[in-house]
Design a protein around this motif. Structure first.
Motif, PDB file in Angstrom:
ATOM      1  N   ARG A 353       0.833  -1.215   0.000  1.00 44.16           N
ATOM      2  CA  ARG A 353       0.000   0.000   0.000  1.00 44.16           C
ATOM      3  C   ARG A 353       0.868   1.266   0.000  1.00 44.16           C
ATOM      4  NH1 ARG A 353      -5.456  -1.056   1.926  1.00 44.16           N
ATOM      5  NH2 ARG A 353      -5.980  -2.929   0.778  1.00 44.16           N
ATOM      6  N   LEU A 354       1.936   1.230   0.783  1.00 46.80           N
ATOM      7  CA  LEU A 354       2.835   2.390   0.818  1.00 46.80           C
ATOM      8  C   LEU A 354       3.482   2.612  -0.544  1.00 46.80           C
ATOM      9  CD1 LEU A 354       4.523   2.065   4.320  1.00 46.80           C
ATOM     10  CD2 LEU A 354       3.267   4.045   3.479  1.00 46.80           C
ATOM     11  N   LEU A 355       3.831   1.507  -1.231  1.00 48.13           N
ATOM     12  CA  LEU A 355       4.433   1.625  -2.561  1.00 48.13           C
ATOM     13  C   LEU A 355       3.449   2.215  -3.567  1.00 48.13           C
ATOM     14  CD1 LEU A 355       6.528  -1.648  -2.769  1.00 48.13           C
ATOM     15  CD2 LEU A 355       7.398   0.696  -2.856  1.00 48.13           C
ATOM     16  N   LEU A 356       2.153   1.876  -3.379  1.00 49.62           N
ATOM     17  CA  LEU A 356       1.106   2.430  -4.266  1.00 49.62           C
ATOM     18  C   LEU A 356       1.171   3.957  -4.319  1.00 49.62           C
ATOM     19  CD1 LEU A 356      -2.334   0.654  -3.655  1.00 49.62           C
ATOM     20  CD2 LEU A 356      -0.891   0.603  -5.684  1.00 49.62           C
ATOM     21  N   LEU A 357       1.467   4.561  -3.147  1.00 48.41           N
ATOM     22  CA  LEU A 357       1.472   6.027  -3.064  1.00 48.41           C
ATOM     23  C   LEU A 357       2.540   6.645  -3.964  1.00 48.41           C
ATOM     24  CD1 LEU A 357       0.986   6.496   0.782  1.00 48.41           C
ATOM     25  CD2 LEU A 357      -0.731   6.764  -1.006  1.00 48.41           C
ATOM     26  N   ASP A 358       3.580   5.860  -4.294  1.00 47.29           N
ATOM     27  CA  ASP A 358       4.658   6.394  -5.137  1.00 47.29           C
ATOM     28  C   ASP A 358       4.382   6.217  -6.630  1.00 47.29           C
ATOM     29  OD1 ASP A 358       6.119   7.164  -2.943  1.00 47.29           O
ATOM     30  OD2 ASP A 358       7.094   5.205  -2.752  1.00 47.29           O
ATOM     31  N   ARG A 366      -3.835   3.187  -7.068  1.00 50.17           N
ATOM     32  CA  ARG A 366      -3.447   4.331  -6.236  1.00 50.17           C
ATOM     33  C   ARG A 366      -4.659   5.236  -5.998  1.00 50.17           C
ATOM     34  NH1 ARG A 366      -1.848   9.642  -7.108  1.00 50.17           N
ATOM     35  NH2 ARG A 366      -0.201  10.426  -5.758  1.00 50.17           N
ATOM     36  N   ARG A 367      -5.392   5.552  -7.104  1.00 51.42           N
ATOM     37  CA  ARG A 367      -6.596   6.383  -7.018  1.00 51.42           C
ATOM     38  C   ARG A 367      -7.594   5.823  -6.012  1.00 51.42           C
ATOM     39  NH1 ARG A 367      -6.327  10.701  -8.351  1.00 51.42           N
ATOM     40  NH2 ARG A 367      -7.749  10.893  -6.611  1.00 51.42           N
ATOM     41  N   ALA A 368      -7.838   4.480  -6.148  1.00 48.52           N
ATOM     42  CA  ALA A 368      -8.832   3.837  -5.293  1.00 48.52           C
ATOM     43  C   ALA A 368      -8.448   3.958  -3.820  1.00 48.52           C
ATOM     44  CB  ALA A 368      -8.976   2.361  -5.690  1.00 48.52           C
ATOM     45  N   LEU A 369      -7.162   3.767  -3.526  1.00 48.62           N
ATOM     46  CA  LEU A 369      -6.691   3.867  -2.139  1.00 48.62           C
ATOM     47  C   LEU A 369      -6.908   5.276  -1.590  1.00 48.62           C
ATOM     48  CD1 LEU A 369      -5.127   2.682   0.300  1.00 48.62           C
ATOM     49  CD2 LEU A 369      -3.021   3.430  -0.820  1.00 48.62           C
ATOM     50  N   ILE A 370      -6.548   6.284  -2.386  1.00 49.40           N
ATOM     51  CA  ILE A 370      -6.672   7.676  -1.930  1.00 49.40           C
ATOM     52  C   ILE A 370      -8.138   8.071  -1.780  1.00 49.40           C
ATOM     53  CG2 ILE A 370      -6.215  10.082  -2.571  1.00 49.40           C
ATOM     54  CD1 ILE A 370      -3.624   8.991  -3.941  1.00 49.40           C
ATOM     55  N   ARG A 406       0.833   8.215   4.294  1.00 45.50           N
ATOM     56  CA  ARG A 406       2.246   7.879   4.338  1.00 45.50           C
ATOM     57  C   ARG A 406       2.759   7.847   5.783  1.00 45.50           C
ATOM     58  NH1 ARG A 406       5.259   8.104  -0.303  1.00 45.50           N
ATOM     59  NH2 ARG A 406       4.171   9.810  -1.318  1.00 45.50           N
ATOM     60  N   THR A 407       2.387   8.876   6.550  1.00 43.38           N
ATOM     61  CA  THR A 407       2.846   8.958   7.940  1.00 43.38           C
ATOM     62  C   THR A 407       2.295   7.801   8.768  1.00 43.38           C
ATOM     63  OG1 THR A 407       2.750  11.333   7.665  1.00 43.38           O
ATOM     64  CG2 THR A 407       3.030  10.537   9.900  1.00 43.38           C
ATOM     65  N   ALA A 408       0.971   7.605   8.677  1.00 47.10           N
ATOM     66  CA  ALA A 408       0.338   6.564   9.497  1.00 47.10           C
ATOM     67  C   ALA A 408       0.806   5.183   9.051  1.00 47.10           C
ATOM     68  CB  ALA A 408      -1.182   6.677   9.392  1.00 47.10           C
ATOM     69  N   GLY A 409       0.925   4.995   7.723  1.00 45.91           N
ATOM     70  CA  GLY A 409       1.343   3.698   7.173  1.00 45.91           C
ATOM     71  C   GLY A 409       2.768   3.359   7.590  1.00 45.91           C
ATOM     72  N   THR A 410       3.667   4.354   7.510  1.00 49.48           N
ATOM     73  CA  THR A 410       5.065   4.114   7.875  1.00 49.48           C
ATOM     74  C   THR A 410       5.176   3.773   9.353  1.00 49.48           C
ATOM     75  OG1 THR A 410       5.717   5.715   6.209  1.00 49.48           O
ATOM     76  CG2 THR A 410       7.379   5.121   7.826  1.00 49.48           C
ATOM     77  N   SER A 411       4.424   4.521  10.160  1.00 46.94           N
ATOM     78  CA  SER A 411       4.480   4.302  11.590  1.00 46.94           C
ATOM     79  C   SER A 411       3.981   2.888  11.931  1.00 46.94           C
ATOM     80  CB  SER A 411       3.655   5.391  12.259  1.00 46.94           C
ATOM     81  OG  SER A 411       3.348   5.032  13.550  1.00 46.94           O
ATOM     82  N   ALA A 412       2.886   2.453  11.288  1.00 46.03           N
ATOM     83  CA  ALA A 412       2.342   1.110  11.540  1.00 46.03           C
ATOM     84  C   ALA A 412       3.319   0.035  11.053  1.00 46.03           C
ATOM     85  CB  ALA A 412       0.990   0.958  10.846  1.00 46.03           C
ATOM     86  N   LEU A 413       3.926   0.298   9.898  1.00 42.62           N
ATOM     87  CA  LEU A 413       4.887  -0.659   9.338  1.00 42.62           C
ATOM     88  C   LEU A 413       6.070  -0.884  10.289  1.00 42.62           C
ATOM     89  CD1 LEU A 413       5.661  -1.853   6.172  1.00 42.62           C
ATOM     90  CD2 LEU A 413       7.508  -0.281   6.643  1.00 42.62           C
ATOM     91  N   LEU A 414       6.543   0.241  10.857  1.00 45.81           N
ATOM     92  CA  LEU A 414       7.683   0.145  11.772  1.00 45.81           C
ATOM     93  C   LEU A 414       7.321  -0.659  13.015  1.00 45.81           C
ATOM     94  CD1 LEU A 414       9.053   3.738  11.415  1.00 45.81           C
ATOM     95  CD2 LEU A 414      10.197   1.619  10.745  1.00 45.81           C
ATOM     96  N   LYS A 415       6.092  -0.446  13.501  1.00 47.21           N
ATOM     97  CA  LYS A 415       5.666  -1.171  14.707  1.00 47.21           C
ATOM     98  C   LYS A 415       5.580  -2.667  14.413  1.00 47.21           C
ATOM     99  CE  LYS A 415       3.572   2.473  17.362  1.00 47.21           C
ATOM    100  NZ  LYS A 415       2.964   3.538  16.567  1.00 47.21           N
TER     101      LYS A 415
END
Ligand SMILES: [Mn+2]
Length: 424
Positions: A353-358, A366-370, A406-415
């Protein structure tokens, strides 16, 4: 005519989280120091009055310190021919009337609306007239709106409201009012106390919180100080915050991706603080001290000794003193997102999902996720609790949604990553 409007001062409170061996004493950085600078500013600007929007004193226990500081300031102001007009908030419901009594009627200090009854005070400098309407907390909690049966008979001249209240929180125990109620009163502006984050008051919309006079902990970041109001030709000509609080809190985000070599992170931090210092100087902010909440982010290309950077470190830049109040790191794991995305578990799903944003803006997934996130945010913002927030309009822009994902996804990924592999 000039007025100086001051939000919650909380005399008697001291700022927290300052390092023990810091270059400046707590007393130079607290509310009393901010109040003394405010008094000097009012005199320098030749303002006609200083308006205090409640919670001037922290509590009953602080009567003596509050009294000494307030009395000294009021004496200096009245000597310069400047009125002081105040309303009591939930913190100083007993202290402020006591102060007013002790100072006496001729002191130049006027407490408006004692006992929860609306009162007005007129200021006339010959050229301009302004009337200040005020209401004071009669007891520590007030569950009904102080505006529900208020009547404001307008005169010629400018009419301003001064009130300590909880805006947009209908269930609040601290004088709940709504923006609609304030608008219905037909006054030219409302200067509010209680919430410590200032609103962006403008001549077009001079209604909102002044913010606390000085930020006392990292939860009160950014510019703080009194508001200078210029009146003329029967209207508010200018309203601007003067950021004179002696202590300021700032978040500092340091991207390690941009780091060229493994170098000393403390030096990186100081260089980043120098940037901040230049920006503050450019905006005319004059704090003596800055408390930094530092966040290291990114995927370091080099071995970084985060442990070298310590909470409590302090250093001067020019004539300002900086200290690190807190450090956190949100570093992406060495393994790439592409690698993680191959996995068929929550970690893999989140990485993809994070890669989709790029991907390019035209990408359908990407559109659907946003769009789905955007719909969810919009629904949340309709929620009563968030509706009164000023900045809601910008929160649903596409950039804002992507940034939050991006912020929330990265934070969750790290956890998730840390759970599986231990802290990295
Ligand atoms: Mn309050």
């Amino acid at each position: 005519m000039k007025l100086l409007a001051v939000g919650d001062i909380h005399l008697g409170r001291l700022p927290t989280r300052i390092p023990k061996d810091f270059a400046l004493a707590h007393s130079e950085l607290g509310p009393a120091a901010a109040w003394r600078s405010t008094v000097d500013l009012a005199i320098r600007e030749q303002s006609s009055a200083v308006l205090l929007a409640g919670d001037v004193v922290e509590s009953e226990r602080d009567f003596f310190e509050g009294f000494r500081e307030l009395k000294a300031g009021v004496a200096k102001l009245t000597e310069a021919g400047i009125d002081v007009v105040a309303v009591a908030g939930n913190h100083d419901v007993e202290v402020l009337p006591r102060l007013a009594n002790t100072l006496g009627k001729d002191s130049g200090f006027t407490l408006l609306g004692e006992g929860g009854v609306w009162q007005s005070h007129r200021i006339d400098d010959g050229a301009s007239q302004v009337r200040i309407w005020g209401w004071s907390f009669p007891q520590r909690t007030v569950r009904t709106s102080p505006l529900s049966d208020a009547q404001f008979d307008r005169n010629a001249g400018i009419e301003l409201g001064l009130l300590h209240c909880d805006l947009g929180q209908t269930k609040s125990a601290y004088a709940p009012v709504t923006r609609a109620e304030l608008a219905q009163c037909g006054l030219d502006g409302w200067l509010l106390g209680h919430i410590h984050a200032p609103h962006a008051l403008t001549t077009e919309n001079p209604v909102g919180y002044l913010g606390c006079l000085s930020g006392m902990d990292p939860g009160e970041p950014g510019a703080h100080g009194p508001w200078l109001i210029e009146l003329g030709e029967g209207r508010i000509r200018e309203i601007r915050q003067v950021p004179i609080a002696p202590l300021r809190w700032e978040g500092l985000r340091i991207d390690l991706n941009a780091l060229e070599d493994s170098g000393d992170l403390e030096q990186v931090l100081i260089a980043k603080a120098k940037h901040l210092d230049d920006a503050l100087s450019a905006h005319g902010a004059a704090p003596k001290a800055i408390g930094l909440r530092v966040k290291f982010v990114g995927r370091p290309a080099h071995e970084c000794a985060l442990a070298d950077c310590k909470t409590g470190v302090h250093f001067p830049i020019g004539n300002r003193h900086y200290f690190v109040e807190h450090i956190e790191a949100e570093l992406l794991p060495e393994v790439s997102l592409e690698e993680l995305a191959k996995r068929e578990d929550p970690l893999g799903l989140l990485a993809s999902r994070l890669l989709l944003l790029d991907r390019p803006a035209s990408d359908l997934d990407r559109r659907a996720l946003i769009e789905s996130a955007s719909k969810h945010f919009t629904e949340q913002l309709q929620n009563r609790a968030w509706r009164e927030l000023e900045s809601n309009a910008d929160r649903c822009s596409e950039e804002a949604v992507i940034e939050q994902l991006r912020t929330a996804g990265t934070s969750a990924l790290l956890k998730l990553f840390a759970q599986q592999y231990g802290a990295h």
